[in-house]
Design a protein around this motif. Structure first.
Motif, mmCIF file in Angstrom:
data_model
loop_
_atom_site.group_PDB
_atom_site.id
_atom_site.type_symbol
_atom_site.label_atom_id
_atom_site.label_comp_id
_atom_site.label_asym_id
_atom_site.label_seq_id
_atom_site.Cartn_x
_atom_site.Cartn_y
_atom_site.Cartn_z
ATOM 1 N N ARG A 1 4.066 16.960 -4.627
ATOM 2 C CA ARG A 1 3.196 15.813 -4.894
ATOM 3 C C ARG A 1 3.900 14.805 -5.804
ATOM 4 O O ARG A 1 3.891 13.599 -5.534
ATOM 5 C CB ARG A 1 1.896 16.285 -5.548
ATOM 6 C CG ARG A 1 0.873 15.183 -5.844
ATOM 7 C CD ARG A 1 -0.384 15.813 -6.448
ATOM 8 N NE ARG A 1 -1.481 14.874 -6.572
ATOM 9 C CZ ARG A 1 -1.718 14.131 -7.650
ATOM 10 N NH1 ARG A 1 -0.896 14.224 -8.697
ATOM 11 N NH2 ARG A 1 -2.745 13.303 -7.683
ATOM 12 N N ILE B 1 4.966 10.914 -4.970
ATOM 13 C CA ILE B 1 4.515 9.764 -5.765
ATOM 14 C C ILE B 1 5.704 8.902 -6.170
ATOM 15 O O ILE B 1 5.683 7.673 -6.022
ATOM 16 C CB ILE B 1 3.744 10.243 -7.006
ATOM 17 C CG1 ILE B 1 2.388 10.821 -6.597
ATOM 18 C CG2 ILE B 1 3.562 9.101 -8.008
ATOM 19 C CD1 ILE B 1 1.656 11.515 -7.728
ATOM 20 N N ASN C 1 0.827 -1.208 0.000
ATOM 21 C CA ASN C 1 0.000 0.000 0.000
ATOM 22 C C ASN C 1 0.859 1.255 0.000
ATOM 23 O O ASN C 1 1.937 1.287 0.598
ATOM 24 C CB ASN C 1 -0.920 0.004 1.216
ATOM 25 C CG ASN C 1 -1.964 -1.094 1.140
ATOM 26 O OD1 ASN C 1 -2.542 -1.320 0.085
ATOM 27 N ND2 ASN C 1 -2.193 -1.784 2.250
ATOM 28 N N GLU D 1 7.150 6.968 -3.226
ATOM 29 C CA GLU D 1 6.320 5.826 -2.850
ATOM 30 C C GLU D 1 6.455 4.693 -3.859
ATOM 31 O O GLU D 1 6.523 3.515 -3.483
ATOM 32 C CB GLU D 1 4.853 6.246 -2.728
ATOM 33 C CG GLU D 1 4.526 6.966 -1.432
ATOM 34 C CD GLU D 1 4.691 6.042 -0.233
ATOM 35 O OE1 GLU D 1 3.714 5.373 0.157
ATOM 36 O OE2 GLU D 1 5.816 5.985 0.308
ATOM 37 N N GLU E 1 -2.032 2.169 -9.066
ATOM 38 C CA GLU E 1 -2.901 3.299 -8.719
ATOM 39 C C GLU E 1 -2.077 4.554 -8.483
ATOM 40 O O GLU E 1 -2.413 5.630 -9.003
ATOM 41 C CB GLU E 1 -3.730 2.948 -7.486
ATOM 42 C CG GLU E 1 -4.774 1.867 -7.743
ATOM 43 C CD GLU E 1 -5.515 1.447 -6.497
ATOM 44 O OE1 GLU E 1 -6.663 0.972 -6.618
ATOM 45 O OE2 GLU E 1 -4.949 1.580 -5.385
ATOM 46 N N VAL E 2 -1.006 4.429 -7.715
ATOM 47 C CA VAL E 2 -0.199 5.617 -7.448
ATOM 48 C C VAL E 2 0.614 6.006 -8.682
ATOM 49 O O VAL E 2 0.809 7.201 -8.955
ATOM 50 C CB VAL E 2 0.707 5.408 -6.208
ATOM 51 C CG1 VAL E 2 1.833 4.430 -6.479
ATOM 52 C CG2 VAL E 2 1.268 6.741 -5.712
ATOM 53 N N LEU F 1 -1.197 12.166 -2.283
ATOM 54 C CA LEU F 1 -2.044 12.643 -3.375
ATOM 55 C C LEU F 1 -2.734 13.962 -3.036
ATOM 56 O O LEU F 1 -3.314 14.602 -3.921
ATOM 57 C CB LEU F 1 -3.078 11.581 -3.735
ATOM 58 C CG LEU F 1 -2.512 10.236 -4.206
ATOM 59 C CD1 LEU F 1 -3.636 9.285 -4.575
ATOM 60 C CD2 LEU F 1 -1.553 10.419 -5.377
ATOM 61 N N GLN F 2 -2.669 14.363 -1.769
ATOM 62 C CA GLN F 2 -3.237 15.645 -1.363
ATOM 63 C C GLN F 2 -2.218 16.776 -1.465
ATOM 64 O O GLN F 2 -2.570 17.949 -1.277
ATOM 65 C CB GLN F 2 -3.753 15.548 0.084
ATOM 66 C CG GLN F 2 -4.739 14.408 0.315
ATOM 67 C CD GLN F 2 -5.918 14.452 -0.625
ATOM 68 O OE1 GLN F 2 -6.514 15.511 -0.847
ATOM 69 N NE2 GLN F 2 -6.263 13.297 -1.220
ATOM 70 N N ASP G 1 1.048 5.566 0.700
ATOM 71 C CA ASP G 1 0.495 6.563 1.605
ATOM 72 C C ASP G 1 -0.435 7.490 0.814
ATOM 73 O O ASP G 1 0.026 8.278 -0.007
ATOM 74 C CB ASP G 1 1.635 7.365 2.234
ATOM 75 C CG ASP G 1 1.145 8.429 3.210
ATOM 76 O OD1 ASP G 1 -0.089 8.541 3.403
ATOM 77 O OD2 ASP G 1 1.988 9.148 3.761
ATOM 78 N N PRO G 2 -1.745 7.423 1.034
ATOM 79 C CA PRO G 2 -2.671 8.235 0.239
ATOM 80 C C PRO G 2 -2.512 9.734 0.481
ATOM 81 O O PRO G 2 -2.981 10.545 -0.324
ATOM 82 C CB PRO G 2 -4.048 7.740 0.679
ATOM 83 C CG PRO G 2 -3.833 7.168 2.044
ATOM 84 C CD PRO G 2 -2.455 6.586 2.028
ATOM 85 N N ALA G 3 -1.846 10.122 1.575
ATOM 86 C CA ALA G 3 -1.666 11.544 1.880
ATOM 87 C C ALA G 3 -0.854 12.256 0.804
ATOM 88 O O ALA G 3 -1.010 13.469 0.598
ATOM 89 C CB ALA G 3 -0.996 11.705 3.240
ATOM 90 N N PRO H 1 -2.115 -1.360 -5.721
ATOM 91 C CA PRO H 1 -1.822 0.017 -5.298
ATOM 92 C C PRO H 1 -0.669 0.670 -6.051
ATOM 93 O O PRO H 1 -0.692 1.891 -6.274
ATOM 94 C CB PRO H 1 -1.496 -0.143 -3.807
ATOM 95 C CG PRO H 1 -2.239 -1.375 -3.392
ATOM 96 C CD PRO H 1 -2.156 -2.282 -4.574
#
Length: 286
Positions: A62, A66, A49, A69, A251-252, A55-56, A51-53, A248
Motif C-alpha cells: 500500500r 501511494i 487523479n 502515485e 488526498e493520497v 488504498l485498498q 488510482d483509489p485501488a 487528489p
C-alpha cells in the motif's frame, strides 16, 4: 557563469532561513523515495487523479503504491508546465529558477534537448543535482549552480525561456519578474506554477499562515501575480486554474506514513477556493 559567495547569494534573514531549511532536508523520504526508480527528484506537488485501488492494499504494498502515485502526479505536473513553454529546439537556453534536486530541469532537457541552467541557494541541492546530471550523462547540457534566482550572472536577453516550479513564494515578485524580463530575449516566455491565496475570496487565511510557517515561505495573493507580470512587461497568454486537479495529490499524500501534516491546510484551502493552484505562461513584451 561563476557562483557567488554565500554573503552575496543570501542577502537577508528570510533567505538565510529558507536556505537553511533546504540544506537540512537531506534525508527527506517524501522527496527521495519517490525518485528512486527513474532518478527524477521533485520538490513540488502533483496534479490529476490517483488510482483509489491502491488504498485498498495492505502494508508495504500500500505504501509503495501511494508513493508511486504521488510521483506520477508530480511528473504529470511538470508535463503540463512544459506544454506551456511552447516549441523549443536543442539550441534554446532555459533558466530553471529554484531548481531543487533537478527533476523539472531533467524532464525539460529530455523533452526538448535544450540547454538548461538550474539555480538554487541550497548548496546541497546543487551538488545533488549536478551529480545526477553526470549519472544521467547530461552534464554538458544540464547544469546547476549555487545562486539567487533574482540575481543571475548572465548577460541581458540570454535565455529563451524561464521556468519556476512552485518557487515564487520564496521571492519578491517585483524583484523576480524584473530579473526574468532582463534575462529573457524579447518575445521569450516565462512559465510558472504556483499556489497562491485567492484574494477575491478572502485575504486573511489561517491556512496561508500555517503553510508559510511550515515551508518558511511567503504565499502571494493571486492578484499580485498578474499585477507584477504586467508591471514588468509580461503579457499572459495562458492561465490554467488547476486548483481542483491539485486536491487528489494531497488526498493520497495524506494516506502515506510520510505525511507531514501540511496536507490538511492545503486541502482545506483548495476545497474552499481560498487558495488556488495556477500555471501561467506569459510572453516578454519587446
Amino acid at each position: 557563469m561563476t557562483a557567488k559567495s554565500s554573503s552575496l547569494v543570501l542577502r537577508n534573514d528570510f533567505e538565510n532561513a529558507n536556505s537553511a531549511y533546504w540544506e537540512r532536508k537531506q534525508n527527506d523520504p517524501i522527496n527521495l523515495l519517490l525518485g528512486e526508480d527513474d532518478g527524477l527528484f521533485h520538490h513540488h506537488f502533483g496534479i490529476g487523479n490517483f488510482d483509489p485501488a491502491i488504498l485498498q492494499l495492505k502494508g508495504q504494498e500500500r505504501e509503495d503504491g501511494i508513493l508511486a502515485e504521488m510521483h506520477r502526479l508530480e511528473s504529470a505536473e511538470v508535463d503540463v508546465l512544459l506544454d506551456a513553454l511552447g516549441p523549443l529546439d536543442q539550441h534554446a537556453r532555459v533558466l530553471d529558477a529554484g531548481s531543487g534536486r533537478g527533476g523539472t530541469a531533467f524532464m525539460l532537457h529530455e523533452r526538448f534537448g535544450c540547454q538548461v541552467d538550474g539555480v538554487a541557494y541550497a548548496q546541497y541541492q546543487v551538488n545533488f543535482a549536478n551529480q545526477l546530471a553526470k549519472r544521467r550523462q547530461a552534464s554538458d547540457r544540464v547544469t546547476f549552480r549555487y545562486g539567487n534566482m533574482v540575481a543571475n550572472p548572465c548577460p541581458d536577453a540570454y535565455y529563451h525561456r524561464v521556468i519556476t516550479n512552485e518557487t515564487t513564494m520564496y521571492v519578491d515578485l517585483d524583484e523576480a519578474f524584473a530579473e526574468f524580463r532582463r534575462v529573457l530575449v524579447p518575445g521569450g516566455r516565462y512559465v510558472l506554477a504556483t499556489w497562491c491565496s485567492n484574494d477575491a475570496v478572502n485575504t486573511a487565511l489561517d491556512e496561508v499562515e500555517e503553510i508559510n510557517e511550515h515551508y518558511i515561505c511567503r504565499i502571494h495573493p493571486r492578484s499580485r501575480y498578474f499585477k507584477a507580470l504586467a508591471d514588468h512587461g509580461f503579457a499572459p497568454r495562458q492561465v490554467l486554474d488547476l486548483t481542483q486537479a491539485a486536491i487528489p495529490y494531497f488526498e493520497v499524500r495524506s494516506a502515506s506514513r510520510f505525511a507531514t501534516g501540511v496536507e490538511r491546510p492545503y486541502l482545506s484551502a483548495y476545497r474552499s477556493d481560498r487558495m488556488n493552484y495556477l500555471i501561467i505562461a506569459a510572453d516578454r513584451l519587446p
